[in-house]
Write an enzyme that holds these catalytic residues in place. Structure first.
Site, PDB file in Angstrom:
ATOM      1  N   ARG A  40     -35.336 -24.675  17.074  1.00  0.00           N
ATOM      2  CA  ARG A  40     -36.439 -25.600  17.379  1.00  0.00           C
ATOM      3  C   ARG A  40     -37.312 -24.975  18.465  1.00  0.00           C
ATOM      4  O   ARG A  40     -36.837 -24.742  19.569  1.00  0.00           O
ATOM      5  CB  ARG A  40     -35.836 -26.928  17.835  1.00  0.00           C
ATOM      6  CG  ARG A  40     -36.830 -28.030  18.120  1.00  0.00           C
ATOM      7  CD  ARG A  40     -36.083 -29.293  18.565  1.00  0.00           C
ATOM      8  NE  ARG A  40     -36.997 -30.347  18.936  1.00  0.00           N
ATOM      9  CZ  ARG A  40     -37.562 -30.443  20.127  1.00  0.00           C
ATOM     10  NH1 ARG A  40     -37.305 -29.552  21.075  1.00  0.00           N
ATOM     11  NH2 ARG A  40     -38.381 -31.438  20.393  1.00  0.00           N
ATOM     12  N   LYS A  61     -37.139 -23.890  27.882  1.00  0.00           N
ATOM     13  CA  LYS A  61     -36.298 -24.776  28.698  1.00  0.00           C
ATOM     14  C   LYS A  61     -36.083 -24.221  30.093  1.00  0.00           C
ATOM     15  O   LYS A  61     -36.207 -23.018  30.335  1.00  0.00           O
ATOM     16  CB  LYS A  61     -34.985 -25.067  27.969  1.00  0.00           C
ATOM     17  CG  LYS A  61     -35.236 -26.046  26.828  1.00  0.00           C
ATOM     18  CD  LYS A  61     -34.024 -26.764  26.316  1.00  0.00           C
ATOM     19  CE  LYS A  61     -34.493 -27.844  25.326  1.00  0.00           C
ATOM     20  NZ  LYS A  61     -33.405 -28.389  24.514  1.00  0.00           N
TER      21      LYS A  61
HETATM   22  C1  7PJ Z   1     -34.075 -30.877  21.839  1.00  0.00           C
HETATM   23  C2  7PJ Z   1     -34.455 -31.889  20.962  1.00  0.00           C
HETATM   24  C3  7PJ Z   1     -33.002 -30.017  21.473  1.00  0.00           C
HETATM   25  C4  7PJ Z   1     -32.850 -31.279  19.440  1.00  0.00           C
HETATM   26  C5  7PJ Z   1     -35.691 -31.970  22.744  1.00  0.00           C
HETATM   27  C6  7PJ Z   1     -37.464 -30.005  24.932  1.00  0.00           C
HETATM   28  C7  7PJ Z   1     -36.834 -31.312  25.215  1.00  0.00           C
HETATM   29  N1  7PJ Z   1     -33.850 -32.092  19.777  1.00  0.00           N
HETATM   30  N2  7PJ Z   1     -35.468 -32.572  21.551  1.00  0.00           N
HETATM   31  N3  7PJ Z   1     -32.424 -30.279  20.264  1.00  0.00           N
HETATM   32  N4  7PJ Z   1     -34.867 -30.931  22.940  1.00  0.00           N
HETATM   33  N5  7PJ Z   1     -32.223 -31.437  18.272  1.00  0.00           N
HETATM   34  O1  7PJ Z   1     -37.934 -29.712  23.838  1.00  0.00           O
HETATM   35  O2  7PJ Z   1     -37.505 -29.210  25.912  1.00  0.00           O
HETATM   36  O3  7PJ Z   1     -32.563 -29.113  22.195  1.00  0.00           O
HETATM   37  S1  7PJ Z   1     -36.891 -32.506  23.865  1.00  0.00           S
END
Ligand code: 7PJ
Length: 264
Positions: A243, A208
């Protein structure tokens, strides 16, 4: 032990040579690699939530992700999550056997609560201030921990009222979604604050921009070590699921965390 959720982006090919099949095959190859590297969950997403991203239609998102989810479910023995906010896509994914709905809009879109009520899927409720288009325009909070807790409370109640039991819910403070660098660091530092909900916490910090900023404008390809470090911090502060894009590196780092936690 902290679980690892591998990110599987099913976005269109950058070259227009490949048809739908090569796209699905590429996604499956990528998923298999993540599973072999120790991913516990695969999070399949077809819509980008980057501020500059174009919105895609329901049909397009469905055509991208449903065939991939179907194949993953038949071929692999891991949990499958879908990263979407669209109620009808949630229903479709549930019908083909998805295990988790990961919604950056926390089931606030029309019909989303009802879609998740039908089946016994896990639901990740993520906090976002504003919308993907506007969220990084001067985000502001009173007390960020209290503000996000209030939001979690409201969404938990909305879920319970819709017949989605609390044991199915995970919470995610939404790093980078309507947050300044300071907000993101404050959130990570105080992640244990959210333990009072007694729900598993999911966090996404992988690659990020907050990490890029701390590394003096490192591009997204140069954020691996920062991402793994952030994952370790999140695990030490109680995250249940991390994640990530880089599954192998994160799983290795978390094994060290686990080794130490054994003696705590
Ligand atoms: C997240 C997501 C996160 C959850 C994305 C990226 C942007 N879902 N989907 N948490 N971020 N739960 O992966 O940089 O932080 S998309």
């Amino acid at each position: 032990m902290t679980q690892v959720m591998g990110i599987l982006n099913v976005t269109p090919d950058s070259f227009s040579d490949g048809g739908k099949f090569s796209q699905i095959d590429k996604a499956l190859y990528q998923a298999e690699k993540m599973i072999n590297n120790g991913a516990d969950i695969i999070d399949v997403g077809g819509e980008s939530t980057r501020p500059d991203a174009k919105k895609i239609s329901l049909d397009e998102e469905t055509d991208r992700v449903i065939p991939v989810i179907e194949k993953l479910i038949t071929e692999f023995d891991v949990l499958i999550s879908i990263d979407t906010s669209k109620a009808s896509l949630m229903s479709h994914a549930i019908a083909v056997g998805v295990n988790m709905i990961n919604d950056v809009r926390a089931l606030q879109e029309e019909g989303a609560l009802e879609a998740c009520q039908q089946a016994d899927v896990l639901v990740c409720l993520m906090h976002m201030q504003g919308t993907p288009e506007t969220m990084q325009n001067r985000p502001e909070y009173g007390d960020i921990l209290q503000d996000i807790s209030l939001f979690f409370n409201k969404r938990i109640i909305a879920c319970e009222n819709a017949g989605i039991k609390r044991e199915r819910l995970l919470l995610d403070p939404g790093f980078g979604f309507g947050k300044t660098l300071e907000h993101n660091l404050q959130l990570l530092a105080h992640l244990p604050y959210f333990a009072h909900f007694k729900q598993p916490l999911l966090v996404g910090l992988s690659r990020k921009s907050m990490l890029g900023v701390l590394l003096n404008a490192a591009p997204v390809t140069e954020r691996l070590h920062a991402s793994v470090s952030a994952a370790v911090i999140a695990a030490l502060k109680g995250a249940a699921i991390i994640r990530v894009h880089d599954v192998k590196e994160t799983v290795e780092a978390l094994k060290i965390v686990q080794g130490v936690q054994h003696y705590e």
